[in-house]
Design a protein around this motif. Sequence first.
Motif, PDB file in Angstrom:
ATOM      1  N   SER A 130       0.833  -1.208   0.000  1.00  0.00           N
ATOM      2  CA  SER A 130       0.000   0.000   0.000  1.00  0.00           C
ATOM      3  C   SER A 130       0.863   1.251   0.000  1.00  0.00           C
ATOM      4  O   SER A 130       0.577   2.224  -0.719  1.00  0.00           O
ATOM      5  CB  SER A 130      -0.928   0.000   1.213  1.00  0.00           C
ATOM      6  N   LEU A 131       1.942   1.233   0.796  1.00  0.00           N
ATOM      7  CA  LEU A 131       2.840   2.380   0.867  1.00  0.00           C
ATOM      8  C   LEU A 131       3.472   2.667  -0.496  1.00  0.00           C
ATOM      9  O   LEU A 131       3.511   3.823  -0.943  1.00  0.00           O
ATOM     10  CB  LEU A 131       3.927   2.125   1.915  1.00  0.00           C
ATOM     11  N   ILE A 132       3.980   1.622  -1.155  1.00  0.00           N
ATOM     12  CA  ILE A 132       4.634   1.809  -2.457  1.00  0.00           C
ATOM     13  C   ILE A 132       3.651   2.374  -3.478  1.00  0.00           C
ATOM     14  O   ILE A 132       3.969   3.314  -4.222  1.00  0.00           O
ATOM     15  CB  ILE A 132       5.238   0.479  -2.941  1.00  0.00           C
ATOM     16  N   LEU A 133       2.446   1.811  -3.516  1.00  0.00           N
ATOM     17  CA  LEU A 133       1.464   2.259  -4.496  1.00  0.00           C
ATOM     18  C   LEU A 133       1.007   3.687  -4.193  1.00  0.00           C
ATOM     19  O   LEU A 133       0.919   4.528  -5.105  1.00  0.00           O
ATOM     20  CB  LEU A 133       0.264   1.315  -4.499  1.00  0.00           C
ATOM     21  N   LEU A 134       0.756   3.994  -2.904  1.00  0.00           N
ATOM     22  CA  LEU A 134       0.304   5.340  -2.539  1.00  0.00           C
ATOM     23  C   LEU A 134       1.393   6.376  -2.792  1.00  0.00           C
ATOM     24  O   LEU A 134       1.111   7.497  -3.233  1.00  0.00           O
ATOM     25  CB  LEU A 134      -0.105   5.370  -1.068  1.00  0.00           C
ATOM     26  N   THR A 135       2.646   5.998  -2.518  1.00  0.00           N
ATOM     27  CA  THR A 135       3.756   6.925  -2.767  1.00  0.00           C
ATOM     28  C   THR A 135       3.893   7.203  -4.258  1.00  0.00           C
ATOM     29  O   THR A 135       4.113   8.347  -4.680  1.00  0.00           O
ATOM     30  CB  THR A 135       5.073   6.349  -2.215  1.00  0.00           C
ATOM     31  N   GLY A 136       3.740   6.148  -5.076  1.00  0.00           N
ATOM     32  CA  GLY A 136       3.800   6.346  -6.512  1.00  0.00           C
ATOM     33  C   GLY A 136       2.670   7.235  -7.025  1.00  0.00           C
ATOM     34  O   GLY A 136       2.895   8.151  -7.828  1.00  0.00           O
ATOM     35  N   LEU A 137       1.456   6.988  -6.529  1.00  0.00           N
ATOM     36  CA  LEU A 137       0.325   7.824  -6.924  1.00  0.00           C
ATOM     37  C   LEU A 137       0.512   9.266  -6.456  1.00  0.00           C
ATOM     38  O   LEU A 137       0.205  10.216  -7.183  1.00  0.00           O
ATOM     39  CB  LEU A 137      -0.970   7.260  -6.324  1.00  0.00           C
ATOM     40  N   GLY A 138       1.055   9.413  -5.235  1.00  0.00           N
ATOM     41  CA  GLY A 138       1.284  10.760  -4.704  1.00  0.00           C
ATOM     42  C   GLY A 138       2.318  11.516  -5.500  1.00  0.00           C
ATOM     43  O   GLY A 138       2.143  12.710  -5.805  1.00  0.00           O
ATOM     44  N   GLY A 139       3.426  10.846  -5.865  1.00  0.00           N
ATOM     45  CA  GLY A 139       4.454  11.500  -6.660  1.00  0.00           C
ATOM     46  C   GLY A 139       3.936  11.904  -8.027  1.00  0.00           C
ATOM     47  O   GLY A 139       4.220  13.014  -8.511  1.00  0.00           O
ATOM     48  N   TRP A 140       3.158  11.009  -8.668  1.00  0.00           N
ATOM     49  CA  TRP A 140       2.592  11.326  -9.981  1.00  0.00           C
ATOM     50  C   TRP A 140       1.604  12.489  -9.882  1.00  0.00           C
ATOM     51  O   TRP A 140       1.592  13.390 -10.726  1.00  0.00           O
ATOM     52  CB  TRP A 140       1.901  10.085 -10.529  1.00  0.00           C
ATOM     53  N   THR A 141       0.811  12.502  -8.804  1.00  0.00           N
ATOM     54  CA  THR A 141      -0.166  13.580  -8.617  1.00  0.00           C
ATOM     55  C   THR A 141       0.521  14.913  -8.385  1.00  0.00           C
ATOM     56  O   THR A 141       0.097  15.953  -8.908  1.00  0.00           O
ATOM     57  CB  THR A 141      -1.098  13.254  -7.438  1.00  0.00           C
ATOM     58  N   LEU A 142       1.599  14.920  -7.596  1.00  0.00           N
ATOM     59  CA  LEU A 142       2.349  16.160  -7.376  1.00  0.00           C
ATOM     60  C   LEU A 142       2.944  16.669  -8.686  1.00  0.00           C
ATOM     61  O   LEU A 142       2.956  17.884  -8.952  1.00  0.00           O
ATOM     62  CB  LEU A 142       3.460  15.928  -6.349  1.00  0.00           C
ATOM     63  N   TYR A 143       3.455  15.744  -9.489  1.00  0.00           N
ATOM     64  CA  TYR A 143       4.052  16.142 -10.768  1.00  0.00           C
ATOM     65  C   TYR A 143       3.009  16.795 -11.676  1.00  0.00           C
ATOM     66  O   TYR A 143       3.254  17.859 -12.263  1.00  0.00           O
ATOM     67  CB  TYR A 143       4.667  14.915 -11.435  1.00  0.00           C
ATOM     68  N   THR A 144       1.848  16.157 -11.781  1.00  0.00           N
ATOM     69  CA  THR A 144       0.817  16.716 -12.654  1.00  0.00           C
ATOM     70  C   THR A 144       0.262  18.026 -12.096  1.00  0.00           C
ATOM     71  O   THR A 144      -0.056  18.949 -12.864  1.00  0.00           O
ATOM     72  CB  THR A 144      -0.328  15.704 -12.835  1.00  0.00           C
ATOM     73  N   ALA A 145       0.145  18.124 -10.770  1.00  0.00           N
ATOM     74  CA  ALA A 145      -0.351  19.367 -10.172  1.00  0.00           C
ATOM     75  C   ALA A 145       0.624  20.508 -10.408  1.00  0.00           C
ATOM     76  O   ALA A 145       0.220  21.648 -10.675  1.00  0.00           O
ATOM     77  CB  ALA A 145      -0.565  19.163  -8.668  1.00  0.00           C
TER      78      ALA A 145
END
Length: 371
Positions: A130-145
Amino acid sequence: YGLLALELTAAALLFWAAVKQGGWLRWLGFSILAAAAQYIHALAGLFLLPLALIPIFLRNWKAAQATLISGMVALILYAPWLIRLPSQIGRVRQAYWISRPGLAELLRTLVIYLGGSPLPGWGVPIVLFSLILLTGLGGWTLYTARREQSGGATIGFGSAYLALAPLLLMVLISLWQPVYLDRAMLPAGMAFLLFLGWLIGGDQLPARLRWTARVLVGGSFVIGLTGYWTYRGFPYAPYPDIVAYVQAHKTQDEILLHSNKLTAVPSEYYGPGLAQEYLADPPGSGSDTLAPATQRALGMIASPDARSAVGDAPGVWFLIFPREIEEYAALGAPEHPALAWLMANFSEDTVLSFGDSQLHHFQARQPSAGE
């Protein structure tokens, strides 16, 4: 550590309000909370320093100047303990059980951010995934934001920064003097939870991914709470039950003797009227971390050995973790020294298990017929 997280989270919220809105009362409140957090734990500075750098990153020079003044006020409020800090650091350098951290410690801390500690064995891979997937989603979301210059990205970047910067700062300091404590990073863990709230609470993610992230966060919370409520291993024990049992079965003038401070402090809390003693840690060892000044403040002075602790007591209830006996055996000692002395001078009649701890009862030997 819970109080530390509460005070630093409140300090961060008040600091952000002061940066955005100004006002001397907000800055003064931040100074008071920062000083209070430093009194709770010296490692509070690992969170406060990255926090204080935020106005510089924002190029808000007025807020940076106010931060400097507030920091000086906090140092003045902290001065009564600041003069004792060098001796405290000296003791840490003399004897401390913490080793230099590596990648495993960093990953473990991030897992604790999400699921807490201790986790049940079956839950560790789930929380890690869960941590790996959430961190990946968070990093991608920050990049797009950032690319789309989203107005809500400030919260995401700020919370992610406060989750990681204190952790990396503690790693850097630990390369010089190991002070790496997962629990001291609880305030940064609060920032990580704020980051997850930003990630799953808005519309940054597509609906399907957003609900997937929510399930992962909720599942990790449930696993963490399960571990918290069910774990009874070292160094935890059912101390209220132990104290109640001794109080119900002890005879007059018998004492409860602890092999070290781990069992003594909680037992003293649950049984303040019970006659209790505990043995000092080996001087200069990695476990010798309860300073004499702290012992005096607690009103709990360690005994140098079992003989001094027992005195003229007719009986002894001795509480110890078998793990400690195993550690002495690993060092080549045939028996735990206190347990060996008790067996040589008393008669053992009871051994009870409470969780991972053992409670031994010793009675004074009765003189034989010829004595």
